[in-house]
Design a protein around this motif. Structure first.
Motif: not given
Length: 304
Positions: A166-175, A179-185
């Motif tokens: 999902g993160v990668q998809y948004i990166k490709e859609l909005f180059p 894009i900063k992802e956060f690893d959640l508990v």
């Protein structure tokens, strides 16, 4: 309809607000999507439809006060349609349909009449392997913050809603965005240790401030990224019990107008002390399903 959303706090003009009408019976223990709902199902304190309808109408009245165009889903009999944020989201002028839990697909059908008013070239659906929900996606000027879960046991967690695809998809859609992802508990059993979405442990307010729960992040570096970006003095740190009650899941109608739950005394005082108008409404019953104000909304147009 000309979609436009580039941040979380600019003046809201149009929004989809979920509905609690014909919400269906209390789920069984096996049907619970999240540990907080499970806790209330077991305790016999799961919210009743009439109370949730009243809470959502209070929210709707605030939108009327600020002259916001409000769309509501078409009613599906005996079905939970409160959390419209899960089913789609707007980035810039693009509507992205979420790949949600399979048995929630009908919720997208119930807002199809709104989607039909959009430019079809601006409506996208990610491929099946991409998991992403609106509660994990947050816009902040040139940034897109995305909550995810990087554990190898991702597939075992019904509370893990956005994957790295999902993160990668948004990166490709909005180059052109950062894009900063956060690893959640995540937790299947303890709601006080489960950040279901990014907006359960962080949300920007105003033009440079935010609400944050440090222990919602698996990596301290992710938490520090936001501290460094916003400045510690601009962040309101919530505690474990406040996170459980969803204090970070408020909703901004404007840079200086925040809709908040009326019981969030410490937060609401802090917001007022920093120049915000706080529209307090009752939403404690809905919060028993591990979602609150931001979760119930799908912004379509904010002022440029």
């Amino acid at each position: 309809m000309n979609l436009h959303v580039t941040d979380e706090t600019s003046r809201l003009k149009a929004v989809i607000l979920g509905t609690a009408k014909s919400n269906g019976p209390t789920p069984t223990i096996d049907e619970a999507y999240d540990p907080k709902s499970l806790e209330h199902i077991k305790a016999g304190t799961y919210p009743v439809e009439a109370d949730m309808i009243n809470e959502m109408e209070a929210f709707n009245e605030v939108f009327k006060k600020y002259d916001v165009k409000v769309y509501r889903p078409e009613i599906i009999e005996d079905y939970n349609q409160i959390f419209s944020r899960d089913i789609g989201f707007v980035i810039d002028d693009v509507f992205i349909k979420a790949n949600i839990l399979p048995d929630r697909e009908r919720e997208l059908d119930a807002i199809q009449y709104v989607i039909d008013q959009m430019d079809p070239n601006k409506v996208v659906r990610p491929p099946d392997e991409v998991h992403i929900e609106g509660g994990d996606v947050m816009l902040w000027n040139d940034h897109i913050f995305i909550g995810t879960y990087k554990g190898s046991d991702y597939k075992d967690f019904i509370t893990a809603r956005t994957n790295m695809a999902g993160v990668q998809y948004i990166k490709e859609l909005f180059p052109n965005k950062i894009i900063k992802e956060f690893d959640l508990v995540k937790s299947k059993i303890e709601p006080r240790d489960n950040a279901l979405h990014l907006d359960c442990c962080f949300q920007p307010v105003g033009s440079n401030k935010g609400i944050i729960y440090k222990s919602g992040f698996r990596e301290e570096a992710d938490y520090m990224y936001l501290v460094n970006l916003f400045g510690r003095e601009n962040l309101f740190h919530i505690e474990r019990e406040e996170m459980y009650h969803m204090n970070s899941n408020v909703f901004s109608i404007d840079k200086d107008v925040v809709v908040s739950e009326r019981n969030f005394t410490r937060l609401n005082n802090w917001l007022r002390d920093h120049g915000f108008t706080v529209e307090e409404i009752p939403y404690a019953e809905i919060s028993k399903q591990e979602g609150l104000l931001r979760c119930s909304t799908l912004p379509l147009i904010r002022e440029k």
